[in-house]
Write an enzyme that holds these catalytic residues in place. Structure first.
Site, PDB file in Angstrom:
ATOM      1  N   LYS A  31     -80.458  44.710  -3.459  1.00  0.00           N
ATOM      2  CA  LYS A  31     -79.430  45.052  -2.467  1.00  0.00           C
ATOM      3  C   LYS A  31     -78.050  44.705  -3.018  1.00  0.00           C
ATOM      4  CE  LYS A  31     -78.401  44.389   2.482  1.00  0.00           C
ATOM      5  NZ  LYS A  31     -78.755  43.619   3.704  1.00  0.00           N
ATOM      6  N   SER A  62     -79.850  46.304   7.809  1.00  0.00           N
ATOM      7  CA  SER A  62     -78.839  46.811   6.914  1.00  0.00           C
ATOM      8  C   SER A  62     -79.360  47.093   5.495  1.00  0.00           C
ATOM      9  CB  SER A  62     -77.684  45.818   6.815  1.00  0.00           C
ATOM     10  OG  SER A  62     -78.132  44.608   6.231  1.00  0.00           O
ATOM     11  N   SER A 121     -82.396  42.532   9.092  1.00  0.00           N
ATOM     12  CA  SER A 121     -81.999  43.535   8.100  1.00  0.00           C
ATOM     13  C   SER A 121     -83.002  43.813   6.989  1.00  0.00           C
ATOM     14  CB  SER A 121     -80.661  43.141   7.469  1.00  0.00           C
ATOM     15  OG  SER A 121     -79.614  43.380   8.364  1.00  0.00           O
TER      16      SER A 121
END
Lengths: 424, 92
Positions: free
Chosen positions: A27, A102, A126
């Protein structure tokens, strides 16, 4: 077909080890030395970290290859991966729908087979939300199990880095690589000081004989009917394999979402104060006074959702309102922790739908931030209580994936991995 | 409804505290949304006062020199630097 899962595709090759031959996407809020790390924000469009996060060191030491940095809601602020400055991600498992957020890019590249595994971060769901929406597995570890050194902070008291993978065993293997105390993160703990060890992959044996599952009724109340049906079908599957369940009430959970958002926004308003366009980020220029220059930098560099959260957090911490919002949210956090403690007196794990809904259509929730926040009802309590949880895919509703969340006791990763592996 | 009288002027005041410049459109949009969001947050009033057990402890280390970023690395992301230092806006 491109789902826009990556912000930067640049390969970083590791040494040799248990993850040799495996690709692990990372990420884009996790620092990679020499490879830009944007947090999905125009503010950090050109930011290149001078050092690696501890988890990145761990991956490379274990022999993994990092194929790129994955797309995300800007600074982790979103439930759909539509707030990224680099464009939205599409759900490979449900075209036309959001991948969740997210960590939507991380879940999407795993679901599409573009990476074997991925790392996400979970502040209020997330990792688990995109895992559920994309039909893959995600683990949010106990607070302190995994080092946050090199993770660009959003809400430090809540967030953990966690694995996303096609199966529970793969996720457990990746967790084994990234878990462990780190002198560079003073909030990390050694799991061995908490009566357990790091043999996570071996725990994925699917043995649920005698497992007692508590089902918090508050986490079913707001869920869509089709999601609830899939949830009970999965619980039945666990029963057939030797587990049993009972329903339990945790009244504090009714207030978890608002407590989560007040705390997360307050921490964000402080954490994101560092972005002033001087040491990194978009310069606000050199004219006028310095506050004006900083304000210009932040007007240009931050997107709408980030501004919204910084402002609301600033408000919640401001004189005259702190007791009303921030202090009450901390009371709610303590209450949620007490309720979980009591529930675990009669249950080994707790189970609920990961998300109360199936994936939104792309664009559906963008104009209504409160609607997006409320979708986090089932995931945020876990972050408030610092507990571990796993999301496993349990089926779909007309092609829209549904995930089951299993919550464990503090440092009870092996228990939730064992239970989850009976299903995926 | 929130007892916070949300209007574009109040939003502007918070934005100043947060050092975020806003355009007129953002001010109006946020004023409308904050009323909804803050009235939802107000349900926290129903939460009983609860004792907190602090789980975190201070972690100390000896105050000794150790390896860290060098000057070049520390400056590599700065939009501008001068004489090996960050260049910021004028302090007025």
């Amino acid at each position: 077909m491109s789902h826009n899962g990556y912000i930067t595709e640049e390969e970083i090759a590791g040494e040799d080890g248990p993850l040799a031959g495996k690709t692990v996407a990372v990420k884009d809020n996790i620092s990679t030395e020499g490879v830009r790390t944007t947090c999905g924000s125009a503010m950090l469009e050109e930011y290149v970290p001078p050092y690696d996060a501890t988890v990145v060191d761990n991956l490379l030491d274990a022999g993994a290859t990092i194929p790129g940095k994955t797309n995300m809601d800007e600074f982790g602020m979103g439930t759909t991966t539509e707030t990224s400055a680099f464009g939205p991600v599409e759900n490979p498992a449900a075209p036309g729908h959001v991948p969740g957020g997210s960590s939507g890019g991380s879940a999407a590249v795993v679901a599409a087979g573009d990476a074997d595994l991925a790392l996400g971060t979970d502040t209020g769901g997330s990792v688990r939300c995109p895992a559920a929406f994309c039909g893959v597995v995600g683990i949010k570890p106990t607070y302190g199990l995994v080092s946050r050194y090199g993770l660009i902070a959003y809400a430090n008291s809540l967030e953990q880095i966690g694995p996303i993978a096609p199966t529970v065993e793969d996720a457990a293997e990746l967790l084994e690589v990234i878990a462990g105390p780190d002198e560079r993160d003073g909030t990390t703990h050694d799991a061995r000081d908490h009566g357990t060890d790091y043999e996570f992959a071996a725990a994925a044996d699917g043995d649920v004989e005698g497992l007692e599952i508590g089902v918090p009724t508050e986490l079913l109340d707001g869920a869509e009917d089709t999601v609830v049906e899939q949830f009970w079908a999965a619980v039945e599957e666990l029963e057939e394999q030797g587990a049993s369940y009972h329903e339990v009430s945790l009244p504090s959970l009714e207030h978890a979402v608002e407590a989560y958002y007040v705390i997360a926004m307050s921490e964000a308003s402080s954490n994101l104060a560092r972005f002033d366009g001087v040491r990194y980020g978009k310069s606000g220029g050199y004219d006028g006074n310095w506050n004006e220059s900083f304000a210009r930098s932040r007007e240009e560099g931050f997107g709408e959702e980030v501004k919204r959260r910084i402002l609301l957090g600033t408000y919640a911490l401001s004189a005259g309102y702190q007791d009303k919002y921030y202090k009450k949210a901390q009371d709610a956090r303590a209450w949620v922790q007490q309720d979980f403690d009591e529930a675990f007196e009669d249950a080994d794990v707790l189970a609920s739908p990961t998300m109360p809904i199936t994936p939104f259509e792309m664009g559906e929730s963008l104009d209504d931030p409160l609607k997006m926040y409320l979708a986090d009802a089932n995931t945020t309590p876990v972050n408030l209580a610092n507990l571990p949880a796993i999301s496993v895919p349990v089926g779909d509703d007309s092609g829209l994936p549904v995930g089951l969340q299993i919550v464990g006791q503090s440092f009870g990763e092996k228990q939730i991995i064992r239970a989850g592996s009976a299903l995926a | 409804m929130s007892d916070f009288d949300v209007g574009p002027d109040e939003v502007e005041h918070i934005a100043e505290l947060a050092r975020v410049e806003l355009n007129e459109e953002e001010r109006a949009l946020f004023a409308e949304q904050f009323a909804d969001i803050l009235s939802y947050f107000e349900t926290l009033d129903e939460v009983p006062e609860t004792d907190r057990e602090p789980e975190l402890t201070n972690v100390m280390r000896p105050d000794e020199r150790r390896e860290c970023l060098d000057q070049e690395e520390a400056l590599q992301n700065a939009p501008e630097s001068e004489d090996g230092q960050f260049k910021g806006p004028r302090v007025s």
